[in-house]
Scaffold this motif. Structure first.
Motif, PDB file in Angstrom:
ATOM      1  N   GLU A 363       0.829  -1.203   0.000  1.00 49.21           N
ATOM      2  CA  GLU A 363       0.000   0.000   0.000  1.00 49.21           C
ATOM      3  C   GLU A 363       0.867   1.258   0.000  1.00 49.21           C
ATOM      4  OE1 GLU A 363      -3.084   0.312   2.849  1.00 49.21           O
ATOM      5  OE2 GLU A 363      -3.845  -1.721   2.542  1.00 49.21           O
ATOM      6  N   LEU A 364       1.973   1.218   0.731  1.00 47.39           N
ATOM      7  CA  LEU A 364       2.869   2.372   0.760  1.00 47.39           C
ATOM      8  C   LEU A 364       3.414   2.647  -0.640  1.00 47.39           C
ATOM      9  CD1 LEU A 364       4.552   4.533   2.178  1.00 47.39           C
ATOM     10  CD2 LEU A 364       6.222   2.771   2.735  1.00 47.39           C
ATOM     11  N   ARG A 365       3.786   1.583  -1.366  1.00 51.86           N
ATOM     12  CA  ARG A 365       4.290   1.766  -2.730  1.00 51.86           C
ATOM     13  C   ARG A 365       3.211   2.355  -3.625  1.00 51.86           C
ATOM     14  NH1 ARG A 365       6.600  -0.386  -7.208  1.00 51.86           N
ATOM     15  NH2 ARG A 365       7.541   1.280  -8.369  1.00 51.86           N
ATOM     16  N   ALA A 366       1.970   1.918  -3.367  1.00 54.89           N
ATOM     17  CA  ALA A 366       0.872   2.468  -4.153  1.00 54.89           C
ATOM     18  C   ALA A 366       0.669   3.946  -3.840  1.00 54.89           C
ATOM     19  CB  ALA A 366      -0.410   1.676  -3.893  1.00 54.89           C
ATOM     20  N   ASP A 367       0.830   4.319  -2.572  1.00 55.02           N
ATOM     21  CA  ASP A 367       0.662   5.721  -2.165  1.00 55.02           C
ATOM     22  C   ASP A 367       1.831   6.581  -2.643  1.00 55.02           C
ATOM     23  OD1 ASP A 367      -1.676   5.042  -0.935  1.00 55.02           O
ATOM     24  OD2 ASP A 367      -0.808   4.968   1.091  1.00 55.02           O
ATOM     25  N   ASP A 373      13.312   0.691  -0.580  1.00 58.58           N
ATOM     26  CA  ASP A 373      13.492  -0.290   0.491  1.00 58.58           C
ATOM     27  C   ASP A 373      13.995   0.414   1.745  1.00 58.58           C
ATOM     28  OD1 ASP A 373      12.885  -2.035  -1.512  1.00 58.58           O
ATOM     29  OD2 ASP A 373      14.625  -3.341  -1.197  1.00 58.58           O
ATOM     30  N   GLY A 374      13.465   0.039   2.902  1.00 59.94           N
ATOM     31  CA  GLY A 374      13.927   0.626   4.149  1.00 59.94           C
ATOM     32  C   GLY A 374      12.850   0.657   5.203  1.00 59.94           C
ATOM     33  N   PRO A 375      13.148   1.269   6.374  1.00 58.84           N
ATOM     34  CA  PRO A 375      12.182   1.336   7.468  1.00 58.84           C
ATOM     35  C   PRO A 375      10.945   2.130   7.071  1.00 58.84           C
ATOM     36  CG  PRO A 375      14.404   1.852   8.228  1.00 58.84           C
ATOM     37  CD  PRO A 375      14.450   1.854   6.735  1.00 58.84           C
ATOM     38  N   ASP A 394      12.049  -5.091  -1.472  1.00 60.64           N
ATOM     39  CA  ASP A 394      11.719  -5.341  -2.874  1.00 60.64           C
ATOM     40  C   ASP A 394      10.644  -4.376  -3.364  1.00 60.64           C
ATOM     41  OD1 ASP A 394      12.059  -6.582  -5.303  1.00 60.64           O
ATOM     42  OD2 ASP A 394      10.715  -8.269  -4.852  1.00 60.64           O
ATOM     43  N   MET A 395      10.778  -3.102  -2.973  1.00 57.53           N
ATOM     44  CA  MET A 395       9.764  -2.101  -3.325  1.00 57.53           C
ATOM     45  C   MET A 395       9.708  -1.840  -4.825  1.00 57.53           C
ATOM     46  SD  MET A 395       8.185  -1.189  -0.593  1.00 57.53           S
ATOM     47  CE  MET A 395       7.537   0.473  -0.676  1.00 57.53           C
ATOM     48  N   ALA A 396      10.782  -2.091  -5.534  1.00 58.34           N
ATOM     49  CA  ALA A 396      10.778  -1.836  -6.979  1.00 58.34           C
ATOM     50  C   ALA A 396      10.046  -2.920  -7.754  1.00 58.34           C
ATOM     51  CB  ALA A 396      12.212  -1.716  -7.488  1.00 58.34           C
ATOM     52  N   ALA A 397       9.793  -4.087  -7.135  1.00 56.81           N
ATOM     53  CA  ALA A 397       9.151  -5.201  -7.852  1.00 56.81           C
ATOM     54  C   ALA A 397       7.892  -5.653  -7.125  1.00 56.81           C
ATOM     55  CB  ALA A 397      10.143  -6.351  -8.003  1.00 56.81           C
ATOM     56  N   THR A 398       8.084  -6.524  -6.111  1.00 57.22           N
ATOM     57  CA  THR A 398       6.948  -7.031  -5.341  1.00 57.22           C
ATOM     58  C   THR A 398       7.137  -6.640  -3.885  1.00 57.22           C
ATOM     59  OG1 THR A 398       6.798  -8.925  -6.838  1.00 57.22           O
ATOM     60  CG2 THR A 398       5.598  -9.073  -4.742  1.00 57.22           C
ATOM     61  N   PRO A 399       6.568  -5.525  -3.445  1.00 62.86           N
ATOM     62  CA  PRO A 399       6.808  -5.062  -2.068  1.00 62.86           C
ATOM     63  C   PRO A 399       6.369  -6.097  -1.035  1.00 62.86           C
ATOM     64  CG  PRO A 399       5.806  -3.332  -3.384  1.00 62.86           C
ATOM     65  CD  PRO A 399       5.725  -4.589  -4.207  1.00 62.86           C
ATOM     66  N   LEU A 400       7.268  -6.371  -0.084  1.00 61.25           N
ATOM     67  CA  LEU A 400       6.986  -7.293   1.006  1.00 61.25           C
ATOM     68  C   LEU A 400       7.191  -6.571   2.333  1.00 61.25           C
ATOM     69  CD1 LEU A 400       8.842 -10.471  -0.313  1.00 61.25           C
ATOM     70  CD2 LEU A 400       6.387  -9.958  -0.467  1.00 61.25           C
ATOM     71  N   THR A 401       6.404  -6.979   3.327  1.00 61.15           N
ATOM     72  CA  THR A 401       6.468  -6.348   4.648  1.00 61.15           C
ATOM     73  C   THR A 401       7.186  -7.272   5.623  1.00 61.15           C
ATOM     74  OG1 THR A 401       4.372  -5.208   4.230  1.00 61.15           O
ATOM     75  CG2 THR A 401       5.134  -5.336   6.523  1.00 61.15           C
TER      76      THR A 401
END
Length: 734
Positions: A363-367, A373-375, A394-401
């Motif tokens: 959701e953050l990547r969408a916003d 990548d980071g905190p 992996d925010m540039a591809a498939t963001p994971l939490t």
């Protein structure tokens, strides 16, 4: 001269004879004869007013020579003998000191000046006669006594001459003086002594002062001998009084009492050996946000003293936290800051302009499409009241939490597989260990995926041909040791995160055994497992761990409670209700004692919440001092509760006045609970009684159950007439 006189007289006589020739009057004149009769007749025969041997004409006659017994012309004396020692020399000169003859009865010696046996004043050579005789070896004379410039033997002072000049020398062994031989006179003419660099009789050592092996008093260098040896690094030494536990004492490490020695000395509020924690700063003061001292152990992340601010961008905040997204101040790198999205709007959890409030890294990547990548700070179900720290990957591809694990040292988050004696075909390794610093988290289910090894490291290898392993899932304890016990171990530690673990562990494998023990309010589990190749793993399929979000407390709140009974003369004096400021409670009392209690006032302490999720505790720091009531008494006194304790009651004796007081204290404990952080009172500690022993006893007078004292209810005139407490209910608020 005598020839001139004779010529003149001859010329004169010739002139007179010529002038008077022919005259009958003839003048007679003196002329020496061979017999010398005329030179001894006492008559001035030639009329020149000179008689006999005083006349030049007679000087050279035998009658007038030296030794005739009659002093003549040019003679100082003539005693008519050749004795040189009777006062008149054979040369008809008066005897004098220095003429080489010893005048009987007058001189003791005469060597025509100073000689090795005789002084120039014709006295025998003697040191001390105040006559310096260099020929006799004298260099000076001070009357046969030592002086700064002369020895008593009349030689110049010189160390090594074998003569002791008591004014400047302590000894003088001449050629035997030595700087290396024990017990000898030293080459500076001082006796052998401690400090001369030579170990003499009675000395254990001598290094000419302090050294790492020897004290300046010539005893072995030992801490505790009462002698300060700077070369050994000692800054103090009080001998048997050295102590590592007594305040202000010299320490057994030879150092003066100081901050950092684990003893609270004068001027220190505490001392934990230079360590900062929630009890003490490393500078030996109580932790206090705003004191300018950074104490990480007390939960501080910054402290700039008076420069702390809750309104200035990038400043350290007044709770000693660094400026960050969510502090309602727009700091460097932030586009907005509304306090972690108090309501969904155009400011997200990264303090960037977007909506809605992100619940996951996806959701953050969408916003914020540019998010890296980071905190990150996310929120459960987009609720600003349920924020949690996360790490986006992996925010540039498939963001994971992922959840960042706070405790990662010494295997706080680990899994292991232990094999005591592996078969030869398995290889040499017998233990496999995997450590984590982040774990995969699913924000929609609040579950941890134990099989994600992205942020893990492993060591060891299990070479089972049927199941070779180089890593083992999160929270799994396994062994293949046999039935000797559950040797495999694991630990899950979520302290510092707002999540509790609600799921359990399941045993599996051959003859499995083991346990999973919770701790720190379900934030930590200690797991062991094994058997004949048995395992203890998280019970949810996957395996996975189920978490529960836990609202975090931030402040201690004191709400109005009840009161204790008031003891003593409740109708006497004037009533006072002295309350501690907001957020403080009573931690003790002090006053002045006479026949009864003459004066008293309350001491307050500040209640602080310290620690992290799963490991909170309540601490009591310095607080206010309330007004003194009463004016009587002469002997000051003070009673203070123990560490992190507050006043919860009292007892004592009373009549017309308060005679004795005994205060009761207890600590506040945070009870583990899946429903929050309830506060309870710990065990009650009774302080020593203070008072004179009069009046009638009254029993324990506590605050209502679970409450703590915040107000001193006092009645006082000249002395203290009555005493009681008003109490409050403590609680924790988010």
């Amino acid at each position: 001269m005598k020839a001139i006189h004779a010529a003149l007289r001859g010329a004169l006589l010739l002139v007179l004879a010529q002038a008077l020739s022919g005259c009958e009057f003839i003048v007679s004149y003196e002329k020496p004869t061979e017999t010398g009769v005329q030179c001894g007749d006492g008559v001035d025969n030639d009329g020149d007013q000179l008689t006999d041997c005083n006349d030049d004409s007679c000087v050279s006659t035998p009658q007038c020579g030296c030794g005739n017994g009659q002093p003549g012309f040019g003679e100082e004396c003539d005693d008519g003998n050749a004795d040189p020692n009777d006062g008149c020399l054979p040369t008809c000169k008066l005897a004098t000191c220095g003429d080489g003859f010893v005048r009987t009865g007058v001189e003791l010696c005469d060597t025509k000046g100073a000689s090795p046996t005789c002084d120039a004043d014709c006295t025998p050579v003697m040191c001390g006669d105040n006559v310096v005789n260099p020929a006799a070896g004298e260099a000076c004379e001070e009357g046969a006594v030592n002086s700064q410039t002369c020895d008593a033997d009349c030689t110049a002072p010189m160390c090594g001459d074998g003569f002791v000049n008591t004014l400047t020398e302590g000894c003088d062994g001449g050629a035997n003086n030595s700087t290396t031989i024990p017990d000898t006179c030293r080459t500076d003419c001082q006796p052998a002594h401690c400090g001369d660099g030579v170990t003499d009789s009675g000395e254990a050592c001598d290094t000419a002062g302090n050294s790492p092996t020897c004290d300046a008093d010539c005893t072995p260098a030992i801490c505790g001998d009462g002698f300060i040896n700077g070369a050994l690094g000692e800054t103090c030494d009080d001998g048997a009084a050295n102590s590592n536990t007594v305040a202000n004492a010299c320490r057994t490490s030879w150092r003066v009492a100081s901050c950092g020695d684990n003893v609270t000395d004068t001027g220190e509020s505490c001392d934990l050996g230079g360590i900062s924690n929630d009890e003490c700063d490393a500078d030996c003061t109580r932790p206090s946000c705003g004191d300018g001292f950074l104490n990480m152990g007390a939960g501080e992340r910054c402290d700039n003293g008076a420069a702390n601010s809750n309104t200035m961008p990038d400043a350290c905040r007044t709770n000693c936290r660094a400026a960050s997204c969510g502090d309602v101040v727009v700091d460097t790198g932030e586009q907005c800051d509304d306090g972690l999205n108090i309501q969904p709007d155009l400011c997200n959890a990264l303090c960037q302009t977007s909506s809605p409030f992100p619940a996951s890294c996806a959701e953050l990547r969408a916003d914020v499409p540019s998010a890296q990548d980071g905190p990150a700070t996310l929120a459960i179900a987009n609720m600003s009241t349920q924020p949690y720290p996360a790490y986006c990957h992996d925010m540039a591809a498939t963001p994971l939490t992922y959840l960042p694990l706070v405790h990662t040292t010494e295997g706080d988050n680990r899994s292991s597989y232990f094999v005591g004696e592996p078969p030869v075909t398995w290889g040499p390794s017998s233990t496999l260990t995997t450590l984590w610093n982040r774990v995969r988290f699913d924000p929609s289910t609040l579950q941890i995926d134990a099989t994600d090894f992205t942020f893990s490291t492993s060591s060891g290898h299990i070479g089972d041909p049927a199941e070779p392993l180089d890593r083992i899932p999160f929270g799994v304890a396994r062994d293949c040791e046999g039935l000797s016990g559950a040797i495999g171990s694991a630990q899950v530690d979520l302290r510092g995160l707002p999540f509790q673990i609600t799921s359990g562990w399941t045993l599996s494998g051959m003859s499995p055994m083991g346990s999973a023990m919770p701790a720190f309010d379900q934030h930590v589990f200690f797991i062991n497992g094994g058997g004949s190749c048995g395992s203890n793993a998280p019970s949810l399929a996957g395996p996975r761990l189920q978490l529960r979000y836990e609202a975090q407390p931030s402040t201690v709140v004191l709400t109005a409670g009840g009161s204790s009974a008031q003891r003593g003369n409740t109708g006497g004096g004037v009533g006072f209700n002295d309350s501690c400021p907001l957020g403080e409670a009573l931690v003790g009392f002090e006053g002045v004692l006479g026949a009864a209690h003459g004066q008293i006032r309350g001491l307050c302490g500040t209640l602080r919440l310290l620690g992290e999720p799963g490991d909170y505790r309540l601490a009591v720091g310095p607080g206010s001092i309330l007004p003194m009531r009463g004016v009587g008494g002469t002997v000051p006194w003070s009673r203070t509760c123990g560490f992190d304790e507050v006043v919860v009651g009292f007892s004592g004796n009373a009549g017309a006045l308060i005679d004795d007081l005994t205060f009761e204290c207890a600590g506040l404990q945070i009870g583990p609970s899946m429903a929050g952080y309830p506060l309870t009172l710990g065990s009650v500690n009774v302080l020593p009684t203070i008072g004179g022993g009069g009046g009638a006893p009254f029993g324990p007078t506590p605050c209502p159950a679970g409450q703590i004292a915040v107000t001193a209810d006092i009645r006082a005139g000249n002395d203290i007439d009555a005493f009681g407490l008003t109490c409050a209910i403590p609680s924790l608020m988010p």
